[in-house]
Design an enzyme around this catalytic site. Structure first.
Site, PDB file in Angstrom:
ATOM      1  N   PRO A  92       0.820  -1.218   0.000  1.00 10.34           N
ATOM      2  CA  PRO A  92       0.000   0.000   0.000  1.00 10.34           C
ATOM      3  C   PRO A  92       0.847   1.258   0.000  1.00 10.34           C
ATOM      4  CG  PRO A  92      -0.946  -1.604   1.469  1.00 10.34           C
ATOM      5  CD  PRO A  92       0.368  -2.189   1.001  1.00 10.34           C
ATOM      6  N   CYS A  93       0.417   2.227  -0.810  1.00 13.96           N
ATOM      7  CA  CYS A  93       1.266   3.387  -1.086  1.00 13.96           C
ATOM      8  C   CYS A  93       0.941   4.598  -0.219  1.00 13.96           C
ATOM      9  CB  CYS A  93       1.124   3.774  -2.564  1.00 13.96           C
ATOM     10  SG  CYS A  93      -0.567   4.193  -3.042  1.00 13.96           S
ATOM     11  N   THR A  94      -0.010   4.490   0.703  1.00 17.36           N
ATOM     12  CA  THR A  94      -0.415   5.668   1.468  1.00 17.36           C
ATOM     13  C   THR A  94       0.719   6.396   2.181  1.00 17.36           C
ATOM     14  OG1 THR A  94      -1.352   3.895   2.825  1.00 17.36           O
ATOM     15  CG2 THR A  94      -2.859   5.602   2.084  1.00 17.36           C
ATOM     16  N   PHE A  96       3.583   7.079   1.193  1.00 17.51           N
ATOM     17  CA  PHE A  96       4.468   7.808   0.308  1.00 17.51           C
ATOM     18  C   PHE A  96       3.743   8.567  -0.790  1.00 17.51           C
ATOM     19  CE2 PHE A  96       6.102   3.622   1.589  1.00 17.51           C
ATOM     20  CZ  PHE A  96       6.971   4.051   2.569  1.00 17.51           C
TER      21      PHE A  96
END
Length: 357
Positions: A92-94, A96
């Site tokens: 999950p990219c949250t 960054f």
């Protein structure tokens, strides 16, 4: 119709942070078989099971931090010293994502989800695949405290696990996806083997005031992608509220800046650059779609040039999921599954470049 295909000999893949399976679908289109998947979101896991008949068992519906690597290998049918040919996943990219950097605790690297990168490298080290693909937001490469520290640690852990790797930001539209979607791909192989190379672009055009990709073949436009698609209206597709009435006047490809004094509007309604760029953003049928988000607000586009929200079959096309691919869940859940996914066509191109070593 299903995603089940005749085996082409590319080998066995295991998938982490699988989501709805965009990365996995591309990997299978490149000839691999996804034999195990880990995804804790119930709707996304059910979507995977509904569309991936190559899975010998159910998706592992647990937090990856609680799943031993041996359980993943067992789910894939790998016994003894057998190891997967490919490990894939997009943590999950949250932590960054640039859209969250207004939050001080994210800028300082305090988001607990950042540890999911270490879950990936743990499985990489313990599963010992021949090759791997790690996908993430390109903001992970930014030179700030949150991103730089996490990125440097990620590369160090890949090296310590015994792999050479290369990292590159790929623009989805440069590979035939009708959407402007830059993503970071870190790809690698066990040390002592040829190092994979990222695929060469197949398309090209303008993106953020510069030319990208292969100029010999233009980007696929949203108009081309949606051409001939017939789909029923969906509940809630009409844009209402305080700003909904403003949408019809905005030209295709434009956003709220149309209503600013700087753009010459006789009755300005917004200050210059006072909103996020996708506020009241409308698709241009002659260009790829802008990036489609997983959790857009009520006035966040891209909206259809017919002045409504995009329908699920249209979103599916703009991500290059096949028309037969069936998503499970309510509209908001489907939007999230799509917005968090890797376009399958882009994933296929990356997987092919690794396969062909």
């Amino acid at each position: 119709m299903s995603s089940k295909r005749a085996a082409s000999g590319a080998g066995v893949a295991i998938s982490l942070f699988s989501g709805a399976g965009g990365l996995d679908l591309g990997v299978e289109d490149a000839g691999y078989q996804v034999r195990a998947a880990v995804e804790r979101d119930e709707d996304a896991a059910t979507t995977m099971e509904k569309n991936f008949l190559t899975l010998p068992g159910p998706v592992i519906r647990s937090n990856i931090l609680d799943v031993p690597t041996q359980d993943i290998l067992k789910a894939a049918g790998l016994r003894g010293k057998a190891r997967p040919d490919l490990l894939v996943g997009g943590p999950p990219c949250t932590p960054f994502s640039k859209s969250g950097f207004w939050l001080e605790w994210k800028r300082k690297g305090l988001d607990p989800d950042a540890s999911l990168l270490q879950a990936y490298t743990r499985v990489l080290r313990e599963a010992c695949p021949k090759k791997f693909i790690l996908e993430n937001v390109y903001a992970l490469t930014y030179n700030n405290l949150a991103s730089k520290t996490a990125y440097e640690r990620l590369l160090s852990e890949i090296d310590d696990a015994g792999y050479d790797c290369v990292a590159k930001v790929l623009h989805a539209a440069d590979y035939g996806v009708p959407q402007a979607r830059p993503r970071l791909f870190v790809i690698g192989a066990k040390k002592g083997n040829p190092i994979p190379q990222h695929p060469e672009p197949t398309h090209g055009g303008r993106w953020e005031r510069r030319a990208t990709g292969d100029s010999n073949r233009p980007h696929v436009t949203s108009g081309e992608a949606l051409d001939g698609l017939i789909c029923d209206p969906e509940p809630g597709e009409i844009v209402n509220g305080k700003y909904g009435a403003l949408l019809p006047e905005i030209p295709p490809g434009d956003n709220y800046l149309y209503y600013t004094a700087e753009r010459g509007h006789p009755e300005p309604k917004f200050g210059w650059r006072s909103r996020f760029w996708s506020f009241l953003l409308k698709l241009d049928p002659d260009r790829p779609s802008p990036t489609i988000q997983a959790q857009p607000g009520p006035n966040i586009g891209p909206f259809h040039w017919e002045n409504r929200r995009l329908r699920v079959p249209e979103l599916r096309r703009l991500f290059t999921f096949p028309d037969w691919f069936e998503f499970v869940g309510k509209r908001g859940s489907v939007q999230a599954q799509l917005g968090n996914s890797v376009p399958p066509l882009l994933a296929q191109r990356v997987a092919e470049s690794i396969r062909d070593l």
